[in-house]
Scaffold this motif. Structure first.
Motif: not given
Length: 490
Positions: A42-46, A90-92, A127-132
């Protein structure tokens, strides 16, 4: 359709092994319950891989994410070097974006990042970013979070001042989600995409019809209040400003409130959403803590004209007329009360403020750096140019004509609203079936979710152990090369 399920963790920290429990939770065989913090960063650094300064990447402001559809527009591009030092999220590719601020969260601005240029993007800080980590398909997670029930459950946990409330990261990390086997997640997503495509076709048709009705209402108002600057005004009319017809404007105040609506016997402060939908919604409020002093001069009364001073760009400056309302509701710092002069019709003033001509003036003058919230000042409210009839009776006649004609259009709108409610119910039913295991058949040969979660925990534990070992390794002195020389404190 019950089975043994695994409940994993209660947040994002730790490996979750000590919190595993088993029990009959009403889930299909092979399913598990886990928290988002267990399944996602949740909310990875980049980014996993930092772009070069000259690389073009996608820019996704809040306005580029549609409400409730899970769609976004990633077509805007920026040179990474020009923006890398800015405070942007930042997100991908395949990350899930979750709008954390009101009213964007409640409106369902949640989306899986797709078709990003260079596979990376910069977006709103809201935005919160969620990276599985591999245990959840991003598509499955997006559909789950888009459920209205999930967003409704998050509302009481939002923190911050009225109008700027946000879903905390810790709440999102601790949010539990049913986890099917990975193969079944793929079947669920495929079936949802197939069925929701039909639902969205119907929604698009209803939206087009609703837009036509809205345009018809705008034309009715424009014709009656004479908001065409290129046309001559009737005898006795004149061009003026909103300030010319106001006795005063009153602004409310705000402070930290309780994360729930006020009861009938306690004070509450209205939220931005109370003024967003063309009618006053008294239930959209936050409770004032017991013992906190309030100023009764800011109490909202029936017949008040309220205007949204801060809102999304579509709704900033939107007026509402307060109907019958219970007592003990207060203006917030995001709301304004407009008090007309004597012999100025409230009903006429409301129609003028609701006209596209005035609304466009407010939208164009709105300021703010956040793409989720725009602001207008009292000066902007007063300075809007309007045509003013020569008498109170003429104002009342205009308001009556508009009201009668809009009522005729309202019959069609009611029919559309009824159909839209049916579509919403269908979407809700499809999502409920998906996340309770009744949308697709289970396959007993699928690897159970508990095994997948065990692997994720083991991988996280190993990664944590590796990082700890690196931190404990003495640093080598640059001058002597001897271990332990020049070691920095941890």
């Amino acid at each position: 359709m019950t089975g043994t399920a695994v409940k994993v963790g209660n947040g994002g920290g730790g490996d979750g092994a000590s919190s595993v429990t088993e029990g009959k939770l009403g889930l299909p065989d092979g399913w598990a319950i886990a928290t988002i913090g267990e399944l996602c960063d949740v909310n990875p650094r980049g980014f996993d891989e930092e772009p070069n300064d000259d690389d073009l990447i996608s820019q996704v402001p809040m306005a580029s994410v549609e409400a409730e559809t899970g769609r976004m527009d990633p077509s805007a591009l920026v040179r990474y070097g020009d923006f890398k030092k800015k405070s942007l999220t930042r997100f991908q590719e395949s990350d899930v974006l979750f709008a954390k601020i009101t009213p964007c969260m409640e409106n369902g601005k949640i989306v899986q990042a797709k078709e990003l240029t260079g596979g990376r993007g910069l977006g709103s800080t809201e935005f919160h970013v969620l990276r599985s980590r591999g245990g959840l398909l991003p598509e499955y997670l997006t559909h789950y979070l888009l459920q209205r029930s999930v967003r409704k459950a998050a509302e009481p946990h939002m923190s911050g001042a009225v109008g700027q409330r946000r879903v905390p990261r810790l709440y999102l990390e601790g949010l539990q989600i049913p986890v099917p086997p990975l193969a079944e997640q793929r079947r669920i997503v495929a079936r949802l995409d197939e069925q929701l495509a039909h639902v969205e076709t119907g929604e698009s048709s209803l939206k087009r019809a609703a837009n036509k009705l809205t345009e018809l209402i705008n034309q009715i108002r424009s014709r009656e209040v004479r908001t065409s600057p290129d046309k001559e005004l009737p005898p006795g009319w004149r061009w003026g400003t909103v300030g010319d017809v106001l006795q005063r404007i009153e602004a409310g105040k705000s402070f930290t409130c309780l994360p729930r609506s006020a009861h009938e016997d306690e004070w509450g402060i209205i939220k931005v959403s109370a003024m967003t939908w063309g009618e006053f919604r008294a239930e959209e409020n936050k409770a004032v803590p017991e013992g906190r002093e309030v100023n009764p001069d800011f109490e909202i009364c029936s017949g008040d004209i309220l205007l949204s001073r801060a809102n999304t760009v579509e709704y900033v400056g939107a007026p509402v007329l307060v109907g019958p309302v219970r007592g003990k509701l207060l203006l917030s710092d995001k709301s304004l009360r407009l008090v007309p002069k004597d012999r100025v019709s409230r009903e006429w003033l409301l129609e003028v403020l609701s006209s596209r001509y005035v609304r466009d003036q407010y939208s164009d003058a709105a300021t703010g750096t956040s793409d989720s919230m725009r602001n207008i000042s009292q000066g902007v409210v007063k300075s809007a140019r309007i045509p003013v009839p020569g008498s109170y009776d003429e104002q009342q006649r205009i308001a009556s004509v508009i009201r009668d004609r809009i009522a005729q259009v309202g019959v069609l709108r009611d029919a559309l609203d009824s159909q839209a409610a049916e579509v919403i119910n269908l979407r809700t039913a499809l999502l409920h079936a998906a996340f309770t295991g009744t949308l697709v058949a289970q396959d007993p040969t699928d690897e159970p979710a508990s095994a997948l979660l065990d692997r994720i925990r083991a991988q996280r534990s190993a990664a944590t152990g590796t990082k700890s070992a690196r931190r404990r390794t003495p640093r080598t002195s640059k001058s002597t090369g001897d271990p332990g020389q020049g070691e920095l404190p941890l």
